[in-house]
Structure formats: structure tokens, C-alpha cells
Design a protein around this motif. Structure first.
Motif, short mmCIF file in Angstrom:
data_model
loop_
_atom_site.label_atom_id
_atom_site.label_comp_id
_atom_site.label_asym_id
_atom_site.label_seq_id
_atom_site.Cartn_x
_atom_site.Cartn_y
_atom_site.Cartn_z
N ASP A 37 -42.64 -58.59 -42.02
CA ASP A 37 -44.00 -58.20 -42.42
C ASP A 37 -44.40 -58.80 -43.78
N TRP A 39 -45.98 -61.41 -44.40
CA TRP A 39 -47.21 -62.20 -44.36
C TRP A 39 -48.42 -61.39 -43.94
N GLY A 40 -48.48 -60.14 -44.29
CA GLY A 40 -49.62 -59.31 -43.91
C GLY A 40 -50.90 -59.78 -44.56
N ARG A 41 -52.00 -59.54 -43.89
CA ARG A 41 -53.31 -59.93 -44.43
C ARG A 41 -53.67 -59.17 -45.69
N ASP A 42 -53.03 -58.03 -45.88
CA ASP A 42 -53.30 -57.21 -47.05
C ASP A 42 -52.42 -57.58 -48.24
N LYS A 43 -51.65 -58.66 -48.08
CA LYS A 43 -50.72 -59.07 -49.13
C LYS A 43 -51.10 -60.46 -49.64
N SER A 45 -50.68 -64.32 -50.47
CA SER A 45 -49.97 -65.35 -49.71
C SER A 45 -48.71 -65.78 -50.45
#
Length: 136
Positions: A37, A39-43, A45
Motif C-alpha cells: 500500500d 503507493w496510495g493516492r492519498d500519499k 509519490s
């Protein structure tokens, strides 16, 4: 090449783009160097710039695909593909490939302007195909 073939080629472009940034992550997860996890969009890059650009090129291709697909599908349903769609559809794909390639190269002013030109040309072609169908 028909418009329907061009749609399939566009799909292959999208697949290639997603694999270009997703596949390098697999060894990182399998070796335990990164959690699955990470590479979540909420994290923020954690990918190198090239992979971030690949993600952006993929997202751009996906968000523009429905317009192209809709026009090609309507042309096929109206039985107007041969005249309104087929002569132009492959050029939309060529421009998409060009746009994605330039996207991967970098973000300098001239690269961004080239990318924008390819994008606007695609929109122009899709609009022309839609107009041809509407006027038919």
C-alpha cells in the motif's frame, strides 16, 4: 484500419502505460522493500520522476478514452464508420502515442507545449468525427 480497431489499439496503449509504472513496483513488494500500500493516492509519490510521468500519461489517456470510444461506437451503431470515423480514428491513436511518449520524456516548456498540441489535435479529430456523425 477501422475505428473499432483503433479503439482496441488505444486500449493497448492504456495497458502499456499502466504496466510501465505498475510492474516496477512488483519486485519492491515481493522483496519486502516496500509495503503493497506504499503507493496510495492519498500519499506523496515515492516513485522516480519517470514513473510519475507514466502515471500521469496513463491517467490522461484513461480520462480521454470515453470520448473517443463514444464517437467510434456511435459511428458503428449508425453504420457510418466507413465515412465518418475510419479515415480519422487511427490518427487519434497515433497522436495519443505521441502525447504519451512526450509525456514520458519530461516537463520542459517545449515538451509540455508539444504534448498540448498532440492533445488538442486529438480533441479536434474526435470533434470532427462527432460532427460528421451529427451531420450525417
Amino acid at each position: 484500419m477501422t475505428g473499432l480497431h483503433a479503439v482496441l489499439l488505444y486500449v493497448f496503449v492504456i495497458i502499456a502505460l499502466v504496466l510501465s509504472y505498475a510492474l516496477p513496483r512488483v519486485p519492491q513488494v515481493l522483496t519486502g522493500s516496500k509495503p503493497a500500500d506504499a503507493w496510495g493516492r492519498d500519499k506523496p509519490s515515492i516513485d522516480p520522476a519517470l514513473l510519475v510521468r507514466a502515471q500521469h500519461a496513463h491517467a490522461n489517456a484513461v480520462e480521454n478514452f470515453p470520448l473517443f470510444l463514444a464517437v467510434v461506437a456511435v459511428g458503428a451503431l449508425m453504420d457510418k464508420s466507413a465515412t465518418a470515423i475510419d479515415p480519422l480514428a487511427i490518427y487519434v491513436v497515433y497522436l495519443r502515442i505521441g502525447q504519451a511518449g512526450v509525456h514520458l520524456l519530461g516537463t520542459s516548456f517545449w515538451l509540455v507545449m508539444t504534448r498540448a498540441t498532440f492533445f488538442l489535435a486529438q480533441i479536434g479529430l474526435v470533434g470532427t468525427m462527432a460532427w460528421r456523425l451529427f451531420a450525417a
